[in-house]
Design a protein around this motif. Structure first.
Motif, PDB file in Angstrom:
ATOM      1  N   HIS A 222      66.272  61.043 102.409  1.00  0.00           N
ATOM      2  CA  HIS A 222      67.079  60.502 101.307  1.00  0.00           C
ATOM      3  C   HIS A 222      68.480  61.052 101.396  1.00  0.00           C
ATOM      4  CE1 HIS A 222      68.306  59.053  97.404  1.00  0.00           C
ATOM      5  NE2 HIS A 222      68.574  60.279  96.990  1.00  0.00           N
ATOM      6  N   LEU A 223      69.456  60.144 101.417  1.00  0.00           N
ATOM      7  CA  LEU A 223      70.856  60.511 101.363  1.00  0.00           C
ATOM      8  C   LEU A 223      71.394  60.110  99.994  1.00  0.00           C
ATOM      9  CD1 LEU A 223      70.204  60.215 104.470  1.00  0.00           C
ATOM     10  CD2 LEU A 223      72.636  59.670 104.773  1.00  0.00           C
ATOM     11  N   PRO A 224      71.644  61.080  99.119  1.00  0.00           N
ATOM     12  CA  PRO A 224      72.253  60.757  97.826  1.00  0.00           C
ATOM     13  C   PRO A 224      73.603  60.062  98.028  1.00  0.00           C
ATOM     14  CG  PRO A 224      71.414  63.001  97.854  1.00  0.00           C
ATOM     15  CD  PRO A 224      71.359  62.515  99.259  1.00  0.00           C
ATOM     16  N   ARG A 225      74.131  59.525  96.954  1.00  0.00           N
ATOM     17  CA  ARG A 225      75.338  58.704  97.064  1.00  0.00           C
ATOM     18  C   ARG A 225      76.473  59.436  97.767  1.00  0.00           C
ATOM     19  NH1 ARG A 225      78.470  55.551  92.086  1.00  0.00           N
ATOM     20  NH2 ARG A 225      80.086  54.589  93.385  1.00  0.00           N
ATOM     21  N   ALA A 226      76.691  60.709  97.435  1.00  0.00           N
ATOM     22  CA  ALA A 226      77.801  61.450  98.039  1.00  0.00           C
ATOM     23  C   ALA A 226      77.616  61.598  99.546  1.00  0.00           C
ATOM     24  CB  ALA A 226      77.933  62.821  97.382  1.00  0.00           C
ATOM     25  N   ALA A 227      76.384  61.883  99.989  1.00  0.00           N
ATOM     26  CA  ALA A 227      76.110  62.031 101.422  1.00  0.00           C
ATOM     27  C   ALA A 227      76.193  60.692 102.131  1.00  0.00           C
ATOM     28  CB  ALA A 227      74.746  62.663 101.637  1.00  0.00           C
ATOM     29  N   ALA A 228      75.663  59.642 101.504  1.00  0.00           N
ATOM     30  CA  ALA A 228      75.683  58.316 102.117  1.00  0.00           C
ATOM     31  C   ALA A 228      77.103  57.779 102.253  1.00  0.00           C
ATOM     32  CB  ALA A 228      74.835  57.349 101.293  1.00  0.00           C
ATOM     33  N   ALA A 229      78.000  58.186 101.352  1.00  0.00           N
ATOM     34  CA  ALA A 229      79.376  57.688 101.381  1.00  0.00           C
ATOM     35  C   ALA A 229      80.200  58.298 102.505  1.00  0.00           C
ATOM     36  CB  ALA A 229      80.057  57.966 100.037  1.00  0.00           C
ATOM     37  N   ARG A 230      79.731  59.391 103.051  1.00  0.00           N
ATOM     38  CA  ARG A 230      80.471  60.074 104.110  1.00  0.00           C
ATOM     39  C   ARG A 230      80.303  59.358 105.452  1.00  0.00           C
ATOM     40  NH1 ARG A 230      81.335  65.812 103.333  1.00  0.00           N
ATOM     41  NH2 ARG A 230      80.949  66.426 101.170  1.00  0.00           N
ATOM     42  N   ALA A 231      81.222  59.626 106.365  1.00  0.00           N
ATOM     43  CA  ALA A 231      81.059  59.150 107.732  1.00  0.00           C
ATOM     44  C   ALA A 231      79.838  59.855 108.337  1.00  0.00           C
ATOM     45  CB  ALA A 231      82.315  59.464 108.543  1.00  0.00           C
ATOM     46  N   PRO A 232      79.100  59.204 109.216  1.00  0.00           N
ATOM     47  CA  PRO A 232      79.397  57.890 109.787  1.00  0.00           C
ATOM     48  C   PRO A 232      78.791  56.712 109.016  1.00  0.00           C
ATOM     49  CG  PRO A 232      77.583  58.884 110.963  1.00  0.00           C
ATOM     50  CD  PRO A 232      77.994  59.880 109.920  1.00  0.00           C
ATOM     51  N   LEU A 233      77.918  56.975 108.021  1.00  0.00           N
ATOM     52  CA  LEU A 233      77.241  55.865 107.348  1.00  0.00           C
ATOM     53  C   LEU A 233      78.195  55.079 106.455  1.00  0.00           C
ATOM     54  CD1 LEU A 233      74.467  54.558 107.094  1.00  0.00           C
ATOM     55  CD2 LEU A 233      74.029  56.027 105.120  1.00  0.00           C
ATOM     56  N   LYS A 234      79.005  55.797 105.651  1.00  0.00           N
ATOM     57  CA  LYS A 234      79.980  55.190 104.748  1.00  0.00           C
ATOM     58  C   LYS A 234      79.349  54.114 103.857  1.00  0.00           C
ATOM     59  CE  LYS A 234      83.995  56.141 107.676  1.00  0.00           C
ATOM     60  NZ  LYS A 234      85.167  55.573 108.389  1.00  0.00           N
ATOM     61  N   GLY A 235      78.229  54.462 103.244  1.00  0.00           N
ATOM     62  CA  GLY A 235      77.537  53.540 102.362  1.00  0.00           C
ATOM     63  C   GLY A 235      78.075  53.598 100.951  1.00  0.00           C
ATOM     64  N   GLU A 236      77.739  52.602 100.169  1.00  0.00           N
ATOM     65  CA  GLU A 236      78.220  52.531  98.793  1.00  0.00           C
ATOM     66  C   GLU A 236      77.207  53.050  97.787  1.00  0.00           C
ATOM     67  OE1 GLU A 236      79.330  48.509  98.082  1.00  0.00           O
ATOM     68  OE2 GLU A 236      81.029  48.555  99.487  1.00  0.00           O
ATOM     69  N   MET A 237      75.956  53.204  98.219  1.00  0.00           N
ATOM     70  CA  MET A 237      74.893  53.657  97.325  1.00  0.00           C
ATOM     71  C   MET A 237      74.031  54.693  98.040  1.00  0.00           C
ATOM     72  SD  MET A 237      73.534  50.165  95.488  1.00  0.00           S
ATOM     73  CE  MET A 237      73.265  49.291  97.021  1.00  0.00           C
ATOM     74  N   ALA A 238      73.247  55.422  97.257  1.00  0.00           N
ATOM     75  CA  ALA A 238      72.255  56.330  97.836  1.00  0.00           C
ATOM     76  C   ALA A 238      71.269  55.516  98.679  1.00  0.00           C
ATOM     77  CB  ALA A 238      71.513  57.058  96.722  1.00  0.00           C
TER      78      ALA A 238
END
Length: 385
Positions: A222-238
């Protein structure tokens, strides 16, 4: 012969390692044991007189794909071994992390260093830890004695299980020179199911449900929102991710079953094989936290309690269905982690890396250290002893 002026020795044979360690013991010198140097800063050896580099012990001794067994010297890089076994349609089952980018290291992770730290990747929840695939070894004790243990078979019950003792000892008991491990066939198909937008607690519940299903997961993170937003994933949500591997028909059936079981957690999406492999490489290498200047902790807790660590202490990334938490926090999380029945190791930043031992465990550890390295020649201060 030890060269204190050069401060680095690079032996080419186990016999040369024996001679160097024996000389160090006789001269009351200490040695820092180094493989590729990627994890050198974790609990750094305190003021060692000489660096003993295993870079010269970099050969594959024997590889029998049909028997799923590989023997190599301790200084062989993980990258070389992964390339070798992949050519035979096989893999290192414990999916070892390299961590070079995470720890800003210039070297390359080695087999010896990985087993000395007992490091395992996301597949640990299905395949077991690194030590579970550690069949045998040749090593040099702090007395300068060459010892051998285990063998080229999966089950070996003769004598003491030295490989499991050495795994996780961080080079404080013996210098591994030759290692035998088990390999396994690589999965033909891999798919990852994704859930989005869950908070840490709800993600923990989803991973617990998934682990309880007959789906044979080989990854749950599980990547919480802050971790998911980082490179390289750069996601908008957890992002909560669940990996399935195996034959295509089996994976397809298990994907359908698991997706049905997880309907209560929201929309379920899929990553195909290529994107799945890249995603799990990023999780394995904790790439989301590679550039952050804060202290980085590796936390081990009961999986169902993992979400509480991030909630209580800092920014987290969860692997092993919540049992492994990578935590960014300048505050020491150990008290909170101990309250959850776990332990924490400082992987990056200033401070004491390994938790101090006390009571019976400290006494037992001291006796084992004295048996293998009575003068404290090897990696002094690395784990607090």
């Amino acid at each position: 012969m030890l060269d204190l002026a050069a401060r680095t020795e690079t032996p080419k044979t186990a016999e040369e390692v024996c001679a160097l360690v024996a000389e160090a013991e006789a001269a009351d010198c200490t040695l820092e044991i180094v493989g590729g140097g990627t994890k050198r800063a974790i609990g750094a050896a305190a003021g060692a007189d000489v660096v003993l580099s295993l870079a010269g012990l970099n050969k594959v001794i024997d590889y029998a794909p049909e028997e799923l067994v590989l023997t190599a010297q301790a200084g062989v890089t993980l990258a070389a071994l992964e390339k070798l076994v992949a050519a035979q349609g096989q893999m290192l089952p414990f999916e070892p992390p390299h961590l070079g980018k995470l720890l800003d290291a210039k070297g390359r992770a080695t087999l010896g260093g990985t087993l000395a730290a007992n490091l395992s990747g996301p597949r640990r929840i299905r395949a077991g830890a690194a030590r579970d695939h550690f069949l045998g070894l040749q090593a040099v004790t702090g007395r300068g004695e060459l010892v051998k243990a285990g063998g080229k078979v999966v089950k070996n019950v003769t004598g003491y299980d030295l490989p499991k003792l050495i795994a996780g000892s961080w080079g404080t008991l013996a210098v591994m020179t030759e290692i035998t491990i088990k390999v396994l066939p690589a999965a033909r198909t891999e798919l990852t199911l994704l859930l989005f937008g869950l908070d840490d607690r709800r993600a923990g519940e989803a991973m617990t449900v998934a682990m309880g299903e007959p789906a044979e997961l080989s990854g749950a993170a599980h990547l919480p929102r802050a971790a998911a937003a980082r490179a390289p994933l750069k996601g908008e949500m957890a992002v909560t991710a669940l990996r399935l591997e195996g034959f295509a028909a089996s994976v397809a059936a298990r994907v359908d079953h698991l997706a049905a079981a997880l309907k209560g957690f929201g929309r379920v999406d899929q990553l195909d094989t290529a994107h799945s492999r890249e995603f799990w490489r990023q999780v394995r290498e904790v790439e989301a936290f590679a550039k952050d200047p804060r202290c980085l902790w590796r936390v081990s807790v009961p999986p169902a309690s993992g979400w509480k660590v991030g909630e209580a202490v800092g920014e987290a990334l969860y692997d092993w269905a919540g049992g492994l938490v990578w935590l960014l926090s300048d505050a020491d999380p150990r008290a909170a982690v101990r309250a959850l029945g776990g332990h924490a190791t400082l992987y990056r930043g200033e401070g004491v890396a390994f938790e101090p031992l006390d009571g019976a465990l400290a006494a037992l550890t001291a006796r084992v250290k004295a048996a293998f390295d009575p003068k404290g020649v090897l990696n002094p201060g690395r784990m607090g002893h």
